[in-house]
Scaffold this active site. Structure first.
Site, mmCIF file in Angstrom:
data_model
loop_
_atom_site.group_PDB
_atom_site.id
_atom_site.type_symbol
_atom_site.label_atom_id
_atom_site.label_comp_id
_atom_site.label_asym_id
_atom_site.label_seq_id
_atom_site.Cartn_x
_atom_site.Cartn_y
_atom_site.Cartn_z
ATOM 1 N N HIS A 165 0.834 -1.208 0.000
ATOM 2 C CA HIS A 165 0.000 0.000 0.000
ATOM 3 C C HIS A 165 0.870 1.260 0.000
ATOM 4 O O HIS A 165 0.754 2.112 -0.893
ATOM 5 C CB HIS A 165 -0.921 -0.021 1.229
ATOM 6 C CG HIS A 165 -1.825 1.160 1.330
ATOM 7 N ND1 HIS A 165 -3.140 1.133 0.920
ATOM 8 C CD2 HIS A 165 -1.615 2.423 1.770
ATOM 9 C CE1 HIS A 165 -3.688 2.319 1.102
ATOM 10 N NE2 HIS A 165 -2.784 3.128 1.627
ATOM 11 N N GLU A 166 1.751 1.348 0.994
ATOM 12 C CA GLU A 166 2.590 2.550 1.087
ATOM 13 C C GLU A 166 3.557 2.606 -0.100
ATOM 14 O O GLU A 166 3.902 3.675 -0.582
ATOM 15 C CB GLU A 166 3.351 2.590 2.420
ATOM 16 C CG GLU A 166 2.468 2.526 3.671
ATOM 17 C CD GLU A 166 1.345 3.563 3.722
ATOM 18 O OE1 GLU A 166 1.465 4.626 3.068
ATOM 19 O OE2 GLU A 166 0.329 3.298 4.404
ATOM 20 N N HIS A 198 1.842 4.357 -2.886
ATOM 21 C CA HIS A 198 1.930 5.821 -2.709
ATOM 22 C C HIS A 198 3.316 6.311 -3.143
ATOM 23 O O HIS A 198 3.454 7.341 -3.803
ATOM 24 C CB HIS A 198 1.746 6.188 -1.232
ATOM 25 C CG HIS A 198 0.329 6.160 -0.749
ATOM 26 N ND1 HIS A 198 -0.669 6.895 -1.336
ATOM 27 C CD2 HIS A 198 -0.250 5.515 0.300
ATOM 28 C CE1 HIS A 198 -1.817 6.676 -0.668
ATOM 29 N NE2 HIS A 198 -1.583 5.849 0.311
ATOM 30 N N GLU A 215 -4.681 7.523 -3.239
ATOM 31 C CA GLU A 215 -5.181 6.249 -2.703
ATOM 32 C C GLU A 215 -5.454 5.256 -3.821
ATOM 33 O O GLU A 215 -5.358 4.053 -3.619
ATOM 34 C CB GLU A 215 -6.443 6.465 -1.867
ATOM 35 C CG GLU A 215 -6.176 7.038 -0.491
ATOM 36 C CD GLU A 215 -5.156 6.242 0.324
ATOM 37 O OE1 GLU A 215 -5.195 4.989 0.292
ATOM 38 O OE2 GLU A 215 -4.300 6.853 0.967
#
Ligand code: ZN
Length: 509
Positions: free
Chosen positions: A273-274, A277, A303
């Site tokens: 997830h990170e 980003h 997101e």
């Protein structure tokens, strides 16, 4: 003899760019200090550090609203001068003007007070969450909400009071549009969740919750980050209570994760997830560096990138066709008797859980709708902070049929409110919706998409995303990006279609 106008504009532009760069410099320093506070700075230094963060933020803020800035903005928006600027410079001027107007409305001393308050509150929140102490944290949260209400008055009410906050994260998004999008999504997802709950084919995921050595988890997570194209020469991964990504500049985009010994995938999916980003920020066009355009265009688009990598790629069958063998190797005895199919179904098990960041892809949207509704109540309907735990628990009971046993697992679980980030949560579901719409287009334009993932050939996907989304940074708006890339405005049906197709297959519905 006076300089030719053309040369004069060039000189002014250089000085303007210098000022803009200086502002970025302050924010880079502040970003690094925030990162440090949350990744292991000694607790006793936190108070002094918070003061320093407040001080430096204020310096950056003062430059953003300085007379010098006002003069440049006035100069560069004169028709005969603006005509001589290229597209990029025009966009930088426009963004600075937007920041100027937004920030000029909030008095500098209020801004400083808020920075100090939220820096303190974030440190206190970590402790409050650990000890489930809402009462201790409540006075800080009350103050944060009150200051946000004041800010709304300074900025001007757009539609409803809560609209003003939503617009800060997703330009041009409104409560009216969100109500409509969420209700459309809800009407398709709720029946799906209900059918899944009633299904006899429930995946068994108990094997994911054995004891898994943390250093092996870390090694595997770093390997996956490398595979997806995260540049370790332009970033690093550390551990924090709540995983986050922070972009100091395009050559230093850091991420964190949080390891759980009895969960083999929690930290991994946080890394994905990170990492999503971070890929966005690491691949912004180099020409945008040192300008306010060198970052993701909105929280929703941001997101979409984290959710695309975490869920649509990281929780897909082709992904694990390639990487399950590697995972088994990292944890020999624990996973040796687990089949790929069992593993794939286990990581996609739909569960009514308490913790948003550990929720499955499907019920995740319900966690968001709960927060969206509570924030609307706080800012539009006069809900008092002291009543938050009660409302929180009631909504979890209503939407997910479970009640948090304590506030650490309930209302205190998210970092956002301690930082004053109200209006942010909707971005997560918007991200899911944007991501599903992008995925639909990727599959059309890259017919080998699934094959490539099954081969671990992830870089062409990163390249496609760079070319269509990442490189533009903030130089395109969210709706320009979604329309340019997919040919239409945001449409929640893509997410609903994607989820229905995926989960009907998993649950054999
Ligand atoms: Zn995120």
């Amino acid at each position: 003899m006076s300089l030719k106008m053309e040369d004069q504009v060039k000189i002014e532009l250089e000085k303007f760019r210098e000022l803009v760069g200086k502002i970025r410099g302050y924010y880079e320093a502040v970003g690094l200090m925030h990162w440090d506070l949350r990744t292991g700075a000694p607790r006793k230094g936190a108070e002094f550090r918070s003061e320093t963060i407040g001080m430096l933020s204020t310096e950056g803020f003062k430059l953003q609203i300085s007379d010098e800035m006002a003069n440049y903005l006035e100069y560069f928006t004169k028709t005969e001068i603006a005509e001589q600027l290229d597209d990029l410079d025009l966009k930088i001027v426009k963004e600075c003007k937007k920041e100027y107007e937004l920030n000029k409305l909030i008095p500098a001393e209020k801004f400083q007070e808020f920075s100090v308050l939220t820096a303190h509150a974030q440190t206190l929140w970590e402790k409050a969450k650990e000890t489930s102490d809402f009462t201790g944290f409540e006075p800080y949260l009350t103050k944060i909400v009150a200051m946000k209400q004041e800010f709304i008055d300074y900025l001007g009410v757009k539609g409803t009071r809560y609209d003003t906050l939503v617009d800060m994260y997703e330009p041009d998004m409104t409560v009216e549009k969100l109500d409509e999008i969420f209700s459309k999504l809800r009407s398709r997802l709720v029946p799906l969740v209900e059918t899944i709950r009633a299904s006899a084919n429930q995946p068994d995921n108990r094997f994911l919750h054995q004891i898994f050595e943390i250093d092996q988890q870390e090694k595997f997570g770093l390997f996956i980050l490398e595979q997806m194209g995260y540049d370790f020469e332009a970033g690093r991964q550390d551990e924090s209570v709540h995983p986050f990504a922070t972009s100091l500049n395009i050559g230093d985009v850091r991420i964190t994760t949080h390891y759980l010994q009895d969960d083999v995938t929690s930290a991994l999916f946080s890394s994905l997830h990170e990492g999503g980003h971070a890929l966005y920020e690491q691949n912004v066009d180099v020409n945008l560096v040192g300008t306010p355009l060198a970052e993701g265009t909105s929280m929703g688009i941001h997101e979409s990138q984290s959710r695309l990598w975490e869920n649509m790629i990281g929780r897909s069958r082709p992904f694990w066709e390639r990487y399950f063998g590697d995972l088994q190797q990292h944890f020999g005895p624990q996973l040796k008797d687990v089949s790929l199919e069992e593993f794939y179904r286990a990581i996609n098990r739909v569960e009514n859980s308490l913790i948003r960041i550990e929720a499955d892809e499907l019920t995740y949207n319900l966690h968001i709708i709960i927060r969206y509704e509570i924030e609307k109540m706080l800012f539009n309907e006069g809900l008092s902070v002291k009543d938050l735990p009660e409302v929180w628990n009631a909504k979890y009971n209503e939407y997910l049929g479970i009640t948090p046993p304590n506030d650490g697992l309930g209302v205190l679980q998210d970092v956002h409110w301690s930082g004053g980030d109200f209006g942010y949560f909707a971005s997560y579901s918007l991200g899911n919706m944007y991501a599903a719409q992008f995925l639909h287009t990727i599959r059309k334009e890259l017919p080998q998409y699934d094959e490539w993932i099954a081969e671990g050939n992830l870089l062409p996907i990163k390249e496609w995303l760079t070319d269509k989304i990442y490189k533009y940074g903030k130089s395109l708006t969210p709706s320009e990006i979604i329309v340019n890339v997919t040919g239409e405005e945001l449409n929640p049906d893509y997410l609903a279609d994607y989820l229905e197709e995926k989960y009907k297959e998993i649950y054999k519905l």
